[in-house]
Design an enzyme around this catalytic site. Structure first.
Site, PDB file in Angstrom:
ATOM      1  N   GLU A   1    -111.226  25.291  -5.397  1.00 23.79           N
ATOM      2  CA  GLU A   1    -111.981  24.330  -6.129  1.00 23.79           C
ATOM      3  C   GLU A   1    -111.269  23.107  -6.652  1.00 23.79           C
ATOM      4  O   GLU A   1    -111.299  22.001  -7.329  1.00 23.79           O
ATOM      5  CB  GLU A   1    -112.143  24.692  -7.587  1.00 23.79           C
ATOM      6  CG  GLU A   1    -111.532  24.608  -8.273  1.00 23.79           C
ATOM      7  CD  GLU A   1    -110.483  25.532  -8.816  1.00 23.79           C
ATOM      8  OE1 GLU A   1    -110.624  26.699  -7.575  1.00 23.79           O
ATOM      9  OE2 GLU A   1    -110.023  26.594  -9.891  1.00 23.79           O
TER      10      GLU A   1
ATOM     11  N   GLU B   1    -117.176  27.254  -6.496  1.00 23.74           N
ATOM     12  CA  GLU B   1    -116.100  25.797  -6.656  1.00 23.74           C
ATOM     13  C   GLU B   1    -116.809  24.666  -6.795  1.00 23.74           C
ATOM     14  O   GLU B   1    -116.314  24.209  -7.692  1.00 23.74           O
ATOM     15  CB  GLU B   1    -115.468  26.135  -4.785  1.00 23.74           C
ATOM     16  CG  GLU B   1    -114.890  27.495  -4.396  1.00 23.74           C
ATOM     17  CD  GLU B   1    -114.268  28.253  -5.161  1.00 23.74           C
ATOM     18  OE1 GLU B   1    -113.412  27.632  -4.972  1.00 23.74           O
ATOM     19  OE2 GLU B   1    -114.228  29.111  -4.771  1.00 23.74           O
TER      20      GLU B   1
ATOM     21  N   GLU C   1    -111.847  31.096 -14.741  1.00 21.94           N
ATOM     22  CA  GLU C   1    -112.827  32.127 -13.532  1.00 21.94           C
ATOM     23  C   GLU C   1    -113.972  32.584 -13.824  1.00 21.94           C
ATOM     24  O   GLU C   1    -114.756  32.747 -13.546  1.00 21.94           O
ATOM     25  CB  GLU C   1    -111.801  32.814 -13.255  1.00 21.94           C
ATOM     26  CG  GLU C   1    -110.755  31.514 -12.452  1.00 21.94           C
ATOM     27  CD  GLU C   1    -111.323  30.995 -11.748  1.00 21.94           C
ATOM     28  OE1 GLU C   1    -112.217  30.924 -11.370  1.00 21.94           O
ATOM     29  OE2 GLU C   1    -110.719  30.786 -10.737  1.00 21.94           O
TER      30      GLU C   1
HETATM   31  N1  TRP Z   1    -109.355  29.204  -7.976  1.00 25.45           N
HETATM   32  C1  TRP Z   1    -109.876  29.856  -7.323  1.00 25.45           C
HETATM   33  C2  TRP Z   1    -110.934  29.944  -7.225  1.00 25.45           C
HETATM   34  O1  TRP Z   1    -112.168  29.697  -6.994  1.00 25.45           O
HETATM   35  C3  TRP Z   1    -109.296  31.229  -6.393  1.00 25.45           C
HETATM   36  C4  TRP Z   1    -108.079  30.904  -5.619  1.00 25.45           C
HETATM   37  C5  TRP Z   1    -108.090  30.676  -3.897  1.00 25.45           C
HETATM   38  C6  TRP Z   1    -106.076  31.484  -5.869  1.00 25.45           C
HETATM   39  N2  TRP Z   1    -106.774  30.651  -3.626  1.00 25.45           N
HETATM   40  C7  TRP Z   1    -105.318  31.299  -4.672  1.00 25.45           C
HETATM   41  C8  TRP Z   1    -105.771  32.221  -6.489  1.00 25.45           C
HETATM   42  C9  TRP Z   1    -104.567  31.249  -3.884  1.00 25.45           C
HETATM   43  C10 TRP Z   1    -104.611  32.318  -6.512  1.00 25.45           C
HETATM   44  C11 TRP Z   1    -103.769  31.680  -5.023  1.00 25.45           C
HETATM   45  O2  TRP Z   1    -111.313  31.863  -7.368  1.00 25.45           O
HETATM   46 ZN    ZN Z   2    -113.134  29.983  -9.450  1.00 27.24          ZN
END
Ligand code: TRP
Ligand code: ZN
Length: 877
Positions: free
Chosen positions: A271, A305, A327
C-alpha cells in the site's frame, strides 16, 4: 547451535525514537551495475525522548556500500562514526542538523525482493516492514514519519517511466540519454511506505471523481504483455474509492493514484502512499486467463490496498507489534466491501473457512501468537493469519458490540484524532470505548492472548416455567509463553427455533440476541419460550471460537432447512458432514466397513432439487468440509483416513445422486458469452462442482464430459476446472494429453503457467512427488519467482496431504531441500514454506520423527536466515 543466535525484540522494551526526521530528500541514479542513492535528512532530537545526548543510530544492512557521510555540509571521516553490519552510529551530533549520506547498492543482484530490486528488468521496491534500510541508512521504524521528496535519474530509453510516492513536480534530461523526474509526497510517512519504480511500462488510465468533486487520474502501469488485463482492477479500484467515501466518509487525498504490477513479489500487494505495488497475480485479470475465484480475490486485494490509504497510511502503526492496527482493521474493511459487492453470507462463509482451517491451526501450533504479539525475532514472520484474519475478527466483534452507527462514530474519532500519527491498537479500542461508553477492558484480551477459545454449550428447558437456559463455558488451551488464559469477553449471537423452524421472538422481539459472555461459565435464561427450542448458536460466526454443542443429526438437518441465519444454515450442513465423516473415519481406522448415513444423501438431494434456493449458497452447501478442516478438528491427523473417507463420501453421494448432479451440470453449463456477475459465477460453481462429483464415478461418459468442457470452454474458470478433473482422473493418457495441451496453449502467459504447476502439484496421484520433482526441472520453473515457488512447492506441501505426508518421509525431505536452497536467496519465502513442517505435533509418532528430523536439518544449516531460524527453532520448541 551457535552462540550468536538472533535475539527477540520485545514490546515491553518500546522506546520513542531519539531523533525525528522532518524532511527526507532522496536522489537515485538507477544503473545496471550499481545504483547510487543519495539521501539528505533534516534531523532533530525528539523532544519526547528522555535520554540525554543520545547517539544517532541509523538502521542499515550489510548490502549497503557507504560512500560518503556529511553533517551540516562537513564530510565525516571513518573515525567519526561506527559502522557495523546493520547499524550506523554517530555518537555526537547536534540538536538540529542535516545528514547527507551516499550509498551504492546492487538491485540487480537482490533476490530477497526486499528493498530496491529488479523484476523482469524493471526497478521496484518493497520496504515493508524493514526493507528501506536495504536502500540507505535511516531510522527505519514506523513511528518516524517524514515528508519525502524523490528524484530518480535513469536511461530514458530503457526506463521511460520513473515513479515514486505523491505527485510529480519536475522533470528534465541530463547527459548520456538520461532523464530525471522529481516526486513530492506532502503527507508525512514512515519509510516502509516509500516506493520507487523505474521501467519500460505501459499506462492504462482511468478517472475517479471524489465526493467533493476532485478529479483523480487513476494510473495502472503494466508490462506490455499485460495490457489486456487491466480493466477489472481499475473497476474494482473505483468501487473501493466510492465505498470508502460512503461507508467511512474517507476521500482520497493525493492528486493521482498509481498501481504498478510486477511479476516478482513476496506477498500479495503493498500500500505505498499513492503508488501501490502489486504482485501481478493479484491485479491482472481477464476471463480467458483468470478464474472467478481470482477475479474476486483481485477485487478484494485492490480494495485492501486502497483502504490502507487511511487505515495504515494517514494513521499508521507506532511499532510492528501494532501491525494488526492497520492489517486487522483493513481486512475487516475489505471483507465488508466484498460483502457489499456480492453476497454477504457467501463472503462470510469464505472468510470463516480460511479462519477455521488455517488460522485455528496457527493458533494451535508452535508459532501461535496474540493479535498483538509480545515479541518477535523477525517481523516478516508475523504477517500471519492471526494478525490479519483474526485481527479482522476482533474488529468485527467490536463492530457487533457497538452496532454500525457507533462503530462509524468511533472510526471517525480514530481517523480525526490520530491523523498523521503512529499509534497503537489500544488507541483504536479507546476511540471505540469513548464514543460508545462501553468498557472494553476485558475485551482487550483478544489482542494479548493467543489461542482459539472453546465454548462448551449445554442447555435445559423448563416446561413448567416456559423457561430455556443456555450455559456456556469458555476455555482456551495453553500457547507458547501463555500457560493460563483469562476469560475473554465474547459476543455470542443466538436465535431459538420453534418446532416449525420459526424464530421465537427474544428480548425486544428480536429474532437474534447478542449474549455477552464474560465469565468462565455463565448461564443465560430465556423467558416465555413455549416449547423446547432448537438453538441456533453463534449466528454469523459472531466470534472466532470453537463451539461445541451436542446437536443430534436430526437437529442439524432441521437447522439446514429452517435457520433464518444463512451462515448457520450452511454451518449446520458442515456440522452434519463433519459428524458423519468423523464416524466413518473411526470405522475406517477400526477396519469396519462404513456406510454413508442416508441423512446426508437426503439433505444433498433436497438442496440439489430445490430450485428456489439461492444458487450461490447451494454451491457452498454442496462442498464437503476440506481435508484441512477435518485435520484441524482431529486430535491426531490420519492423512490417509481423512483423504480416503472424504473421497468415499464424495463418491457415494455421486453414485446415489448421479441423475441430480448430471441435471445440475447440464442446467448450469456455460453457454458462451462469459459474464462476471453473482448469478453467472454461481452457475459456473455449480457446473464445476457437479462435474467434480460425477468424475468420482470414473466412467468414460463422464470423462468425455470433462474433455469436452476442457476443449470448448471460453473462460479459465471452466477450462481449469475441467483440467483439474482430468489431472486427477485415472485415465492416464487423457490426463497427460490435457496437461500438455494446456501448456502448449498457455506457455506464454506466466500467470496461467502458475495454475498449470498448481494443478499438477495438488493432483492426488501416487507419483505426485516425483511429478513435482520433475517439474522443478521444467524450463518454465524459476526459483527466483515466488509465484512459481508457491504454485509448485507451496501447493504440493500444503494442499497435497497424501503426497506430502508420504510415510517414507520423502515429501518432508523434498521440502527441506527446497527451503535450504531458497533461504539463501529469499528468506521470507523460505520461512513461509516451513509452515507445514511446523505442524508436526498433529501427526503419528513415525511422521513426527521424520518431520522434526527435517526441521533440525534446516536449523543446522550454516548461514540460516533469522526468518527461517525463528520458525524452525520455535517449532522444535
Ligand atoms: N502491507 C501489505 C498488505 O497489504 C503486506 C506486504 C506486502 C508485506 N509485501 C510485504 C509484508 C512484504 C511484509 C513483507 O497487507
Ligand atoms: Zn494490508
Amino acid at each position: 547451535m551457535s552462540k550468536n543466535n538472533p535475539q527477540p525484540i520485545h514490546l515491553k522494551d518500546y522506546r520513542v525514537p531519539s531523533f525525528l526526521i522532518d524532511k527526507t530528500d532522496l536522489h537515485f541514479e538507477l544503473g545496471d551495475k550499481a545504483t547510487l542513492v543519495k539521501s539528505k535528512l533534516s534531523l532533530r532530537r525528539n523532544p519526547a525522548c528522555t535520554v540525554a545526548n543520545a547517539a544517532l543510530e541509523l538502521n542499515g544492512d550489510k548490502s549497503l556500500n557507504l560512500r560518503r557521510l556529511v553533517i551540516d555540509g562537513k564530510d565525516l571521516s571513518v573515525g567519526d562514526y561506527e559502522l557495523s553490519e546493520e547499524l550506523l552510529r554517530l555518537a555526537d551530533v547536534p540538536d538540529y542538523f542535516t545528514l547527507e549520506c551516499v550509498t551504492l547498492i546492487n538491485p540487480q543482484d537482490n533476490t530477497s525482493l526486499e528493498g530496491l530490486y529488479q523484476s523482469n528488468g524493471m526497478f521496484c521496491t518493497q520496504c515493508e516492514a524493514e526493507g528501506f534500510r536495504k536502500i540507505t541508512y535511516y531510522l527505519d521504524r514506523p513511528d518516524v514519519m517524514s515528508v519525502f521528496t524523490t528524484t530518480i535519474v535513469a536511461s530514458k530509453n530503457r526506463f521511460p517511466v520513473l515513479l515514486s510516492n505523491g505527485n510529480p513536480v519536475d522533470q528534465g534530461e541530463v547527459d548520456n540519454g538520461r532523464h530525471w523526474v522529481t516526486w513530492e509526497d506532502p503527507f508525512p510517512k514512515p519509510a516502509y511506505l516509500f516506493a520507487l519504480v523505474g521501467g519500460d511500462l505501459e499506462l492504462v488510465e482511468d478517472l475517479f471523481i471524489t465526493a467533493s468533486g476532485r478529479q483523480i487520474p487513476l494510473r495502472l502501469y503494466v508490462e506490455k504483455k499485460d495490457l489486456n488485463k487491466c480493466e477489472h482492477a481499475l473497476d474494482a479500484l473505483k468501487r473501493s474509492m466510492r465505498w470508502d467515501e460512503e461507508v467511512y466518509g474517507r476521500e482520497y487525498d493525493l492528486d493521482i493514484f498509481m498501481i504498478v504490477a510486477v511479476d516478482h513479489f513476496n506477498m500479495g500487494a503493498m500500500e505505498n502512499k499513492g503508488l501501490n505495488i502489486f504482485n501481478s497475480s493479484c491485479v491482472l485479470a481477464n476471463p480467458q486467463t483468470t478464474t472467478d475465484d481470482a477475479f474476486q480475490r483481485i477485487e478484494g486485494i485492490v480494495a485492501h490496498e486502497y483502504f490502507h490509504n487511511w487505515s495504515g497510511n494517514r494513521v499508521t502503526c507506532r511499532d510492528w507489534f501494532q501491525l494488526s492496527l492497520k492489517e486487522g482493521f483493513t481486512v475487516f474493511r475489505d471483507s465488508e466491501f466484498s460483502a457489499d459487492m456480492g453476497s454477504r453470507t457467501v463472503k462470510r462463509i469464505e472468510d470463516v473457512n480460511v479462519l477455521r482451517t488455517a488460522q485455528f491451526a496457527e493458533d494451535a501450533g508452535p508459532m501461535a501468537h496474540p493479535v498483538r504479539p509480545a515479541s518477535y525475532i523477525e517481523i516478516s514472520n508475523f504477517y500471519t493469519l492471526t494478525v490479519y484474519e483474526k485481527g479482522a475478527e476482533v474488529v468485527r466483534m467490536i463492530h457487533r458490540l457497538l452496532g454500525k452507527d457507533l462503530f462509524r462514530k468511533g472510526s471517525d474519532l480514530y481517523f480525526d484524532r490520530y491523523d498523521g500519527q503512529a499509534v497503537t491498537t489500544d488507541d483504536f479500542v479507546a476511540a471505540m470505548e469513548e464514543v460508545s461508553g462501553q468498557d472494553l477492558t476485558q475485551f482487550r484480551r483478544w489482542y494479548s492472548q493467543a489461542g482459539t477459545p472453546r465454548l462448551d454449550v449445554t442447555d435445559e428447558y423448563d416446561p413448567a416455567n416456559n423457561c430455556y437456559r443456555l450455559t456456556i463455558e469458555q476455555s482456551c488451551a495453553p500457547s507458547p509463553g501463555q500457560p493460563v488464559k483469562q476469560p475473554y469477553h465474547i459476543p455470542v449471537a443466538v436465535g431459538l427455533l420453534d418446532e416449525e423452524g420459526k424464530d421465537i421472538p427474544l428480548t425486544g422481539g428480536e429474532s437474534t440476541e447478542l449474549l455477552q459472555l464474560k465469565e468462565q461459565s455463565q448461564t443465560f435464561t430465556f423467558e416465555n419460550i413455549p416449547s423446547k427450542p432448537v438453538p441456533s448458536l453463534l449466528r454469523g460466526f459472531s466470534a472466532p471460537v470453537k463451539l461445541c454443542y451436542n446437536y443430534s443429526r436430526e437437529d442439524l438437518v432441521f437447522l439446514m432447512s429452517h435457520d433464518s441465519d444463512g451462515f448457520n444454515r450452511w454451518e449446520a450442513g458442515q456440522k452434519l458432514s463433519v459428524d458423519i465423516i468423523q464416524g466413518l473415519i473411526a470405522d475406517y481406522r477400526a477396519g469396519r466397513e462404513g456406510v454413508l448415513d442416508s441423512l446426508l444423501v437426503d439433505a444433498f438431494r433436497k438442496v440439489l432439487s430445490d430450485r428456489s434456493l439461492d444458487q450461490a449458497m447451494v454451491a457452498k452447501v454442496l462442498l464437503l468440509p476440506s481435508e484441512a478442516y477435518l485435520g484441524e478438528l482431529a486430535e491426531e491427523i490420519d492423512v490417509e483416513a481423512i483423504h480416503n473417507v472424504r473421497e468415499f463420501v464424495r463418491k457415494s453421494l455421486a453414485t446415489q445422486l448421479q441423475d441430480l448432479f448430471m441435471d445440475c451440470y447440464r442446467r448450469n453449463r456455460s453457454t458462451g458469452g462469459y459474464e462476471l456477475n453473482a448469478e453467472a459465477v454461481a452457475q459456473r460453481r455449480l457446473q464445476n462442482l457437479s462435474l467434480a462429483y460425477l468424475m468420482t464415478l470414473n466412467t468414460p461418459a463422464v470423462l468425455k464430459l470433462a474433455q469436452e468442457q476442457f476443449q470448448n470452454a471460453d473462460n479459465m474458470t471452466d477450462t481449469l476446472s475441467a483440467l483439474t478433473q482430468l489431472a486427477n482422473c485415472e485415465f492416464v493418457e487423457e490426463r497427460d494429453s490435457a496437461l500438455d495441451a494446456f501448456y502448449q496453449r498457455w506457455h506464454d502467459d506466466s500467470l496461467v503457467v502458475n495454475q498449470w504447476f498448481s494443478v499438477q502439484a495438488s493432483a492426488a496421484r501416487d507419483d505426485a512427488l516425483e511429478q513435482v520433482q520433475s517439474l522443478l526441472e521444467h524450463s518454465a520453473f524459476d526459483f527466483k519467482n515466488p509465484n512459481r515457488v508457491r504454485a509448485l512447492i507451496g501447493v504440493f506441501c500444503n494442499q497435497n496431504s497424501v503426497g506430502f505426508h508420504r510415510l517414507d518421509g520423502k515429501g518432508y525431505r523434498f521440502l527441506s531441500d527446497q527451503i535450504i536452497k531458497l533461504d539463501a536467496m529469499n528468506p521470507q519465502i523460505a520461512s513461509r514454506l516451513l509452515t507445514p513442517l511446523t505442524r508436526w505435533k498433529k501427526y503419528d509418532s513415525e511422521r513426527k520423527k521424520l518431520m522434526t528430523a527435517e526441521l533440525k536439518r534446516i536449523l543446522d544449516t550454516k548461514g540460516l536466515s533469522k526468518d527461517s531460524f525463528e520458525v524452525a527453532s520455535k517449532s522444535l520448541g
